[in-house]
Each structure stands twice: as structure tokens, then as C-alpha cells.
Design an enzyme around this catalytic site. Structure first.
Site, PDB file in Angstrom:
ATOM      1  N   ASP A 130       3.523  -0.660  85.588  1.00  0.00           N
ATOM      2  CA  ASP A 130       3.481  -0.046  86.920  1.00  0.00           C
ATOM      3  C   ASP A 130       3.396  -1.037  88.089  1.00  0.00           C
ATOM      4  O   ASP A 130       3.699  -0.678  89.217  1.00  0.00           O
ATOM      5  CB  ASP A 130       2.281   0.907  87.025  1.00  0.00           C
ATOM      6  CG  ASP A 130       2.370   2.043  86.019  1.00  0.00           C
ATOM      7  OD1 ASP A 130       3.484   2.326  85.551  1.00  0.00           O
ATOM      8  OD2 ASP A 130       1.326   2.644  85.713  1.00  0.00           O
ATOM      9  N   MET A 172       9.047   5.828  86.121  1.00  0.00           N
ATOM     10  CA  MET A 172       7.580   5.803  85.993  1.00  0.00           C
ATOM     11  C   MET A 172       6.941   4.956  87.088  1.00  0.00           C
ATOM     12  O   MET A 172       7.607   4.519  88.020  1.00  0.00           O
ATOM     13  CB  MET A 172       7.199   5.268  84.617  1.00  0.00           C
ATOM     14  CG  MET A 172       7.229   6.301  83.531  1.00  0.00           C
ATOM     15  SD  MET A 172       6.575   5.602  81.997  1.00  0.00           S
ATOM     16  CE  MET A 172       6.364   7.104  81.051  1.00  0.00           C
TER      17      MET A 172
HETATM   18  O1  F6P Z   1       0.701   3.125  83.154  1.00  0.00           O
HETATM   19  C1  F6P Z   1       1.919   3.151  82.501  1.00  0.00           C
HETATM   20  C2  F6P Z   1       2.478   4.545  82.472  1.00  0.00           C
HETATM   21  O2  F6P Z   1       3.657   4.533  81.707  1.00  0.00           O
HETATM   22  C3  F6P Z   1       2.722   5.181  83.832  1.00  0.00           C
HETATM   23  O3  F6P Z   1       3.892   4.714  84.431  1.00  0.00           O
HETATM   24  C4  F6P Z   1       2.726   6.635  83.461  1.00  0.00           C
HETATM   25  O4  F6P Z   1       2.381   7.431  84.569  1.00  0.00           O
HETATM   26  C5  F6P Z   1       1.682   6.700  82.393  1.00  0.00           C
HETATM   27  O5  F6P Z   1       1.553   5.400  81.859  1.00  0.00           O
HETATM   28  C6  F6P Z   1       1.954   7.639  81.250  1.00  0.00           C
HETATM   29  O6  F6P Z   1       0.803   7.677  80.467  1.00  0.00           O
HETATM   30  P1  F6P Z   1       0.718   8.267  79.005  1.00  0.00           P
HETATM   31  O7  F6P Z   1       1.264   7.223  78.072  1.00  0.00           O
HETATM   32  O8  F6P Z   1      -0.737   8.457  78.795  1.00  0.00           O
HETATM   33  O9  F6P Z   1       1.524   9.530  78.970  1.00  0.00           O
END
Ligand code: F6P
Length: 331
Positions: A130, A172
Site C-alpha cells: 500500500d 488496492m
Molecule cells: O494491506 C494490503 C492490502 O492488500 C490492502 O491493499 C487491502 O485493502 C487489504 O490488504 C486486504 O486485506 P485482506 O488480505 O485482509 O483481505
């Protein structure tokens, strides 16, 4: 501070390409200085379960070029409670872990801070696609993720061009628009929307498309950060598919939405992510070896340095408005 003989290392939160480079550098540097390494599996959850493996020098062979994390990762609600942190401290003592390297996002740094306050020196390394950690210019995984998005959008452009369509591409980044901005510049998107900057759909997208169509443009790429259209968006008005329908209705241009999702978290790390991961992993071990804990390793103006973990967590982030302006001028 107690002499450091054994270092623990874990990855926490969303995985990111280049985390393995950081783990490898931690293991190799620690052995170079005669320290032992224990790899904790599945992040803080593994620490609470004493789920750890010994990591000899060769345990990281062949990992530099692989995506994901060989230590696995998890998000751990229990570690947000004091009882969880206390148990983790006891487990570190029982496993003989004198200092810990935590590779992850700022949620993971909060855990590192809490464990540091209990007396286990921790060093944080920013690892998340991110690029949303205020104290550092760069987080491991960001470059690979942006390159993945650019590669995908190049492919989308082929089909958008063939059908004279508009493509909405959701990327993302959680609440941070950096992936969207860098990808938009890299793939020549016609418009970009991020959550940190209020946008006006009419002015920023519809009018732009209309003007471009008058000049002969027949297809469009619009990059939207998940902070605007994603399911965790704070103030979501439309998801990517509703946005596509809205744009089609208003402009008459056939519009399709693509949510890239987890593909952008995987894949071989780019040279930059291998470089930053290796440099930060090496730096983190040297801090611990020199008796320094409770720090976050950062990259500022292309230099690797360290910050107080508390100070780092109190910083706020500002979006790159200059980059947004540039994209708008070029698109
Ligand atoms: O922090 C990395 C990330 O891929 C973000 O871009 C996204 O919002 C989140 O993690 C998704 O999280 P999870 O893997 O818990 O669904």
C-alpha cells in the site's frame, strides 16, 4: 539492554513481494554476526502459539526471487489486547528470543511497539504493497504491485481500444491512493480517483471524457483506488460496477469494470523490492546487534535510516498532490 543472541523474525498483515528478501537478509546478516534466528510462522498468531522454526543460513536459499512470505502471515486480533502482548513476551522469553524483527504494515508496528514496551526490543520493517506508512517514503512490495497493475492495464487497454470502451480499474491500497496514482501515470490513464482527495465525478471524469471524445478519443482507462469504490471504503457512494454503469449512462460510452484484487499482492518481487527488502533486513539486524530496539527502519530520500517506533506511529501521511496534478496535465 540484555545481550542479543537470538533474533526472532515474523511477517504480519497482508503479504507483499520482497518480504522474503527482507527475511533472507535478516537470517544472513544475523549469521554473519554469529546470532541465531528463529522464524515465527503466521505473524503474531504464531508468536502466541510458539509456532517457530530455527532458521539456519541455508534455510533462506532460493527465496529472494519468490513472492509472498515463506513465514506465512496473518492478522491477529488477540495481539491488540494487553493479555495477548503479555503472553507473546513470555513466549519470547521461553523460546530464547532476545529481539524481534517485525515485517509488516503500521498495524504490525503497533504490535511491535506494545511488545517493546514490555521489554522485548523490536525493530519494524515496512512491508506492504500500500505504501501507506507515514514515516517512510517507501514500503516493500509497492513497486512490484504497481508494475503488476501497469501490466494488467496495458492488457485492458488492448481490449478497451478494440471495442471503443471505457475501463474502470479498481486497485488496492486500502485508504491510500499511491498504487492508483503511480499506476495511472505508468499506464497513461485518462483519469484517476483516490480517497484522500475529494473528486467531482462530473468535472473530473465526465467532462474530461467528453472533451477527449470531441478530440477523437475512443477509449478510456479510469483508475480508481479501493478507498473510493472498494468494500472497505469509508465513504463509498458506488462500487466499481455501479460506477461503470453510471459512466455508461452519462456518456453513452460502453463501460466495463475490472477489480484487480489479490493478483496485485503476488508475483516475483521487482529488483527494487529485492533491494529495499535486503537493505532493510540487514539494517534491522545491525540495530538489534548494537543493542538498539524499538525502532522502525525507513527509506527517506533514498537512504535507509531508522525512527523511534512511537514517533513513527504518530506521524500522518499526505497524498502526493504534485503527482496527481502531473497526471491531470498529461492525461
Ligand atoms: O494491506 C494490503 C492490502 O492488500 C490492502 O491493499 C487491502 O485493502 C487489504 O490488504 C486486504 O486485506 P485482506 O488480505 O485482509 O483481505
Amino acid at each position: 539492554m540484555k545481550e542479543i543472541k537470538t533474533i526472532g523474525v515474523l511477517t504480519s498483515g497482508g503479504d507483499a513481494p520482497g518480504m522474503n528478501a527482507a527475511i533472507r537478509a535478516v537470517v544472513r546478516t544475523a549469521h554473519y554476526y554469529g546470532l541465531n534466528v528463529k522464524g515465527i510462522l503466521k505473524g503474531y498468531k504464531g508468536l502466541l502459539e510458539k509456532n517457530a522454526i530455527d532458521m539456519p543460513l541455508r534455510s533462506v536459499s532460493g527465496t529472494l526471487q519468490s513472492g509472498g512470505t515463506i513465514l506465512h502471515s496473518a492478522r491477529c486480533a488477540e495481539f491488540r489486547e494487553d493479555a495477548g502482548v503479555e503472553r507473546a513476551k513470555q513466549n519470547c522469553i521461553e523460546m530464547g528470543i532476545d529481539g524481534l524483527v517485525v515485517i509488516g504494515g503500521d498495524g504490525s508496528f503497533r504490535g511491535a511497539r506494545d511488545l517493546s514496551l514490555k521489554g522485548i526490543p523490536c525493530i519494524g520493517i515496512p512491508g506492504t504493497i500500500d505504501n501507506d506508512i507515514p514515516c517512510t517514503d517507501y514500503t516493500i512490495g509497492f513497486d512490484t504491485a504497481v508494475n503488476t497493475v501497469v501490466e494488467i492495464v496495458d492488457k485492458l487497454r488492448d481490449t478497451s481500444q478494440s471495442h471503443n470502451r471505457c475501463s474502470i480499474v479498481e486497485v488496492m491500497g486500502n485508504a491510500c491512493g499511491d498504487i492508483a496514482l503511480h499506476a495511472a501515470l505508468g499506464c497513461g490513464a485518462e483519469a484517476v480517483m483516490i480517497a484522500e482527495v475529494p473528486h467531482d465525478l462530473e468535472k473530473d471524469v465526465l467532462v474530461k471524457m467528453d472533451e477527449a471524445m470531441r478530440k477523437g478519443k475512443t477509449h478510456f482507462i479510469i483508475i480508481v483506488s479501493e478507498g473510493v469504490t472498494g468494500e472497505r471504503a469509508k465513504d463509498r457512494k458506488m462500487d466499481a460496477f455501479q460506477l461503470a454503469r453510471y459512466i455508461e449512462e452519462k456518456t453513452g460510452v460502453e463501460t466495463r469494470a475490472t477489480v484487480i484484487g489479490y493478483i496485485q499482492r503476488g508475483g516475483k518481487p521487482s529488483a527494487k523490492d529485492r533491494y529495499v527488502g535486503s537493505m532493510m533486513g540487514n539494517y534491522a539486524v545491525k540495530l538489534l546487534k548494537n543493542g538498539i530496539g524499538n525502532r522502525v527502519v525507513v527509506m527517506r530520500d533514498n537512504k535507509i535510516m531508522d525512527f523511534d517506533i512511537m514517533e513513527a506511529l504518530n506521524m500522518t501521511r499526505t497524498p502526493d498532490l504534485e503527482l496527481l496534478r502531473t497526471i491531470n496535465e498529461i492525461s
